[in-house]
Design a protein around this motif. Structure first.
Motif, PDB file in Angstrom:
ATOM      1  N   ILE A  40      -6.629   4.377   9.399  1.00 40.33           N
ATOM      2  CA  ILE A  40      -5.665   3.275   9.369  1.00 40.33           C
ATOM      3  C   ILE A  40      -6.418   1.984   9.651  1.00 40.33           C
ATOM      4  O   ILE A  40      -7.159   1.880  10.634  1.00 40.33           O
ATOM      5  N   LYS A  41      -6.231   1.014   8.778  1.00 43.54           N
ATOM      6  CA  LYS A  41      -7.024  -0.211   8.849  1.00 43.54           C
ATOM      7  C   LYS A  41      -6.820  -0.952  10.162  1.00 43.54           C
ATOM      8  O   LYS A  41      -7.773  -1.340  10.825  1.00 43.54           O
ATOM      9  N   ASP A  42      -5.575  -1.168  10.551  1.00 49.04           N
ATOM     10  CA  ASP A  42      -5.303  -1.866  11.809  1.00 49.04           C
ATOM     11  C   ASP A  42      -3.890  -1.540  12.278  1.00 49.04           C
ATOM     12  O   ASP A  42      -3.130  -0.849  11.592  1.00 49.04           O
ATOM     13  N   GLY A  43      -3.545  -2.046  13.454  1.00 47.90           N
ATOM     14  CA  GLY A  43      -2.247  -1.751  14.043  1.00 47.90           C
ATOM     15  C   GLY A  43      -1.074  -2.264  13.237  1.00 47.90           C
ATOM     16  O   GLY A  43       0.019  -1.691  13.279  1.00 47.90           O
ATOM     17  N   ARG A  44      -1.281  -3.335  12.480  1.00 40.58           N
ATOM     18  CA  ARG A  44      -0.181  -3.885  11.687  1.00 40.58           C
ATOM     19  C   ARG A  44       0.303  -2.896  10.635  1.00 40.58           C
ATOM     20  O   ARG A  44       1.475  -2.894  10.263  1.00 40.58           O
ATOM     21  N   SER A  45      -0.617  -2.045  10.165  1.00 43.01           N
ATOM     22  CA  SER A  45      -0.229  -1.027   9.179  1.00 43.01           C
ATOM     23  C   SER A  45       0.799  -0.072   9.765  1.00 43.01           C
ATOM     24  O   SER A  45       1.737   0.352   9.079  1.00 43.01           O
ATOM     25  N   LEU A  46       0.633   0.272  11.041  1.00 45.11           N
ATOM     26  CA  LEU A  46       1.605   1.138  11.699  1.00 45.11           C
ATOM     27  C   LEU A  46       2.956   0.451  11.831  1.00 45.11           C
ATOM     28  O   LEU A  46       4.009   1.065  11.659  1.00 45.11           O
ATOM     29  N   GLN A  47       2.934  -0.838  12.129  1.00 45.91           N
ATOM     30  CA  GLN A  47       4.180  -1.583  12.294  1.00 45.91           C
ATOM     31  C   GLN A  47       4.954  -1.686  10.982  1.00 45.91           C
ATOM     32  O   GLN A  47       6.184  -1.719  10.977  1.00 45.91           O
ATOM     33  N   LEU A  48       4.222  -1.717   9.860  1.00 43.28           N
ATOM     34  CA  LEU A  48       4.862  -1.844   8.548  1.00 43.28           C
ATOM     35  C   LEU A  48       5.229  -0.497   7.931  1.00 43.28           C
ATOM     36  O   LEU A  48       5.844  -0.448   6.866  1.00 43.28           O
ATOM     37  N   LEU A  49       4.849   0.594   8.597  1.00 42.05           N
ATOM     38  CA  LEU A  49       5.037   1.925   8.024  1.00 42.05           C
ATOM     39  C   LEU A  49       6.504   2.229   7.723  1.00 42.05           C
ATOM     40  O   LEU A  49       6.823   2.882   6.724  1.00 42.05           O
ATOM     41  N   SER A  50       7.403   1.749   8.547  1.00 42.57           N
ATOM     42  CA  SER A  50       8.834   2.027   8.350  1.00 42.57           C
ATOM     43  C   SER A  50       9.388   1.357   7.097  1.00 42.57           C
ATOM     44  O   SER A  50      10.459   1.727   6.610  1.00 42.57           O
ATOM     45  N   LYS A  51       8.665   0.373   6.548  1.00 47.21           N
ATOM     46  CA  LYS A  51       9.126  -0.345   5.363  1.00 47.21           C
ATOM     47  C   LYS A  51       8.544   0.221   4.068  1.00 47.21           C
ATOM     48  O   LYS A  51       8.880  -0.249   2.978  1.00 47.21           O
ATOM     49  N   VAL A  52       7.673   1.220   4.176  1.00 44.66           N
ATOM     50  CA  VAL A  52       7.040   1.808   2.988  1.00 44.66           C
ATOM     51  C   VAL A  52       8.075   2.569   2.164  1.00 44.66           C
ATOM     52  O   VAL A  52       8.841   3.370   2.694  1.00 44.66           O
ATOM     53  N   ASP A  53       8.110   2.312   0.844  1.00 45.42           N
ATOM     54  CA  ASP A  53       9.028   3.038  -0.042  1.00 45.42           C
ATOM     55  C   ASP A  53       8.295   3.746  -1.180  1.00 45.42           C
ATOM     56  O   ASP A  53       8.901   4.437  -1.990  1.00 45.42           O
ATOM     57  N   THR A  54       6.956   3.577  -1.247  1.00 43.64           N
ATOM     58  CA  THR A  54       6.168   4.182  -2.319  1.00 43.64           C
ATOM     59  C   THR A  54       4.847   4.706  -1.754  1.00 43.64           C
ATOM     60  O   THR A  54       4.199   4.026  -0.959  1.00 43.64           O
ATOM     61  N   VAL A  55       4.474   5.915  -2.176  1.00 41.92           N
ATOM     62  CA  VAL A  55       3.207   6.511  -1.758  1.00 41.92           C
ATOM     63  C   VAL A  55       2.398   6.837  -3.011  1.00 41.92           C
ATOM     64  O   VAL A  55       2.908   7.468  -3.940  1.00 41.92           O
ATOM     65  N   VAL A  56       1.142   6.391  -3.045  1.00 43.16           N
ATOM     66  CA  VAL A  56       0.255   6.645  -4.181  1.00 43.16           C
ATOM     67  C   VAL A  56      -0.863   7.580  -3.723  1.00 43.16           C
ATOM     68  O   VAL A  56      -1.566   7.285  -2.757  1.00 43.16           O
ATOM     69  N   TYR A 208       3.371   8.522  -6.732  1.00 38.40           N
ATOM     70  CA  TYR A 208       2.575   8.421  -7.943  1.00 38.40           C
ATOM     71  C   TYR A 208       1.200   9.037  -7.693  1.00 38.40           C
ATOM     72  O   TYR A 208       0.749   9.139  -6.549  1.00 38.40           O
ATOM     73  N   ILE A 209       0.547   9.445  -8.789  1.00 38.26           N
ATOM     74  CA  ILE A 209      -0.804  10.003  -8.704  1.00 38.26           C
ATOM     75  C   ILE A 209      -1.752   9.114  -9.501  1.00 38.26           C
ATOM     76  O   ILE A 209      -1.474   8.771 -10.653  1.00 38.26           O
ATOM     77  N   ILE A 210      -2.867   8.758  -8.888  1.00 38.85           N
ATOM     78  CA  ILE A 210      -3.923   8.022  -9.580  1.00 38.85           C
ATOM     79  C   ILE A 210      -5.096   8.975  -9.785  1.00 38.85           C
ATOM     80  O   ILE A 210      -5.523   9.653  -8.848  1.00 38.85           O
ATOM     81  N   SER A 211      -5.591   9.052 -11.015  1.00 36.68           N
ATOM     82  CA  SER A 211      -6.686   9.977 -11.296  1.00 36.68           C
ATOM     83  C   SER A 211      -7.542   9.462 -12.441  1.00 36.68           C
ATOM     84  O   SER A 211      -7.045   8.810 -13.362  1.00 36.68           O
ATOM     85  N   GLY A 212      -8.823   9.764 -12.364  1.00 35.83           N
ATOM     86  CA  GLY A 212      -9.726   9.453 -13.466  1.00 35.83           C
ATOM     87  C   GLY A 212      -9.757  10.572 -14.485  1.00 35.83           C
ATOM     88  O   GLY A 212     -10.485  10.500 -15.480  1.00 35.83           O
ATOM     89  N   ASP A 213      -8.963  11.616 -14.250  1.00 38.45           N
ATOM     90  CA  ASP A 213      -8.893  12.759 -15.151  1.00 38.45           C
ATOM     91  C   ASP A 213      -8.021  12.411 -16.356  1.00 38.45           C
ATOM     92  O   ASP A 213      -7.373  11.364 -16.403  1.00 38.45           O
ATOM     93  N   HIS A 214      -7.959  13.333 -17.323  1.00 39.15           N
ATOM     94  CA  HIS A 214      -7.090  13.135 -18.477  1.00 39.15           C
ATOM     95  C   HIS A 214      -5.627  13.175 -18.041  1.00 39.15           C
ATOM     96  O   HIS A 214      -5.280  13.705 -16.983  1.00 39.15           O
ATOM     97  N   GLU A 215      -4.761  12.640 -18.895  1.00 38.30           N
ATOM     98  CA  GLU A 215      -3.348  12.526 -18.543  1.00 38.30           C
ATOM     99  C   GLU A 215      -2.677  13.889 -18.367  1.00 38.30           C
ATOM    100  O   GLU A 215      -1.909  14.095 -17.419  1.00 38.30           O
ATOM    101  N   LYS A 216      -2.960  14.841 -19.265  1.00 40.73           N
ATOM    102  CA  LYS A 216      -2.260  16.124 -19.222  1.00 40.73           C
ATOM    103  C   LYS A 216      -2.549  16.929 -17.953  1.00 40.73           C
ATOM    104  O   LYS A 216      -1.623  17.490 -17.354  1.00 40.73           O
ATOM    105  N   PRO A 217      -3.820  17.034 -17.504  1.00 38.35           N
ATOM    106  CA  PRO A 217      -4.049  17.737 -16.237  1.00 38.35           C
ATOM    107  C   PRO A 217      -3.331  17.092 -15.064  1.00 38.35           C
ATOM    108  O   PRO A 217      -2.807  17.787 -14.189  1.00 38.35           O
ATOM    109  N   THR A 218      -3.282  15.766 -15.058  1.00 40.36           N
ATOM    110  CA  THR A 218      -2.609  15.057 -13.970  1.00 40.36           C
ATOM    111  C   THR A 218      -1.104  15.283 -14.029  1.00 40.36           C
ATOM    112  O   THR A 218      -0.447  15.491 -13.005  1.00 40.36           O
ATOM    113  N   GLN A 219      -0.552  15.264 -15.243  1.00 40.42           N
ATOM    114  CA  GLN A 219       0.879  15.506 -15.416  1.00 40.42           C
ATOM    115  C   GLN A 219       1.237  16.932 -15.008  1.00 40.42           C
ATOM    116  O   GLN A 219       2.272  17.170 -14.368  1.00 40.42           O
TER     117      GLN A 219
END
Length: 226
Positions: A40-56, A208-219
């Motif tokens: 975790i980069k810093d304490g502010r990240s923890l404070q903002l955690l409750s506002k997260v609506d997307t995970v990549v 969401y998933i980020i990958s350098g792989d081809h689209e079909k394996p990721t899907q």
């Protein structure tokens, strides 16, 4: 802090307690997270955690283990599955990349033994060529086979296409100037990944998933994880 300063801090007003305990609590959570491999980069990240609506998520090494596992073996030109694995294991024996480790693991599971290679040449991004007695073994991608002018039978190409649609990758094994077959490799999903995805879905988070792989394996991986 010395003894006197510590006692003075503990006996300070409520406001001072908050000033001291707040940062200490944050540091404690950061320390606990690091023990589980969470940076975790810093304490502010923890404070903002409750506002997260997307995970990549990153794909390889996060949702899947770095090392894949061998699925099916497709042979041709009169070769057998164990022969294919022995040739591939002999070629990859001294390599440490994930594909080599997956091939060696499968060969060991079958109780196979392979000879030591006499000469090897690694073609970065394509494959490897090794000499076994009078035989020249090539192990690598379909591009490597094409570059080496190794003909791939139509039925193997068809299986490759069907495998790609399922999110699998392939390693080809050629003996001298003839293809021996193909090794199907499948991503190994981390044991805890589905449980974590299910937990985040219950909290109505977008993922969401980020990958350098081809689209079909990721899907395909996304479908398996739900």
């Amino acid at each position: 802090l010395g003894t006197s300063s510590t006692l003075a801090s503990l006996n300070a007003t409520f406001g001072w307690h908050m000033v001291i305990i707040g940062p200490l609590g944050t540091l404690n959570f950061l320390n606990l997270a690091s023990r589980y491999g969470i940076l975790i980069k810093d304490g502010r990240s923890l404070q903002l955690l409750s506002k997260v609506d997307t995970v990549v998520f990153d794909k390889t090494g996060t949702l899947t283990q770095e090392q894949p596992h061998v699925g099916k073996l497709y042979v041709c030109n009169g070769y057998e599955e164990d022969q294919l694995l022995v040739y591939a294991a002999a070629a990859e024996y001294k390599q440490t990349h994930p594909i080599a480790l997956a091939i060696l693991e499968k060969a060991e599971q079958r109780g196979l033994l392979w000879p030591e290679i006499e000469e090897a040449k690694y073609e970065v991004g394509y494959g490897i060529k090794v000499s076994l007695g009078q035989e020249l073994i090539r192990v690598g991608s379909v591009r490597f086979m094409e570059m080496e002018e190794i003909a791939i039978p139509p039925d193997i190409l068809k299986k490759q296409q069907l495998g790609y649609e399922q999110g699998y990758s392939f390693v080809y094994v050629a003996i001298n100037n003839q293809l021996g077959g193909a090794i199907e490799l499948r991503a190994t999903i981390r044991p805890e990944a589905k449980r974590i995805i299910n937990y985040l879905q219950q909290r109505h988070l977008s993922m969401y998933i980020i990958s350098g792989d081809h689209e079909k394996p990721t899907q395909k991986l996304a479908e398996e994880l739900g």
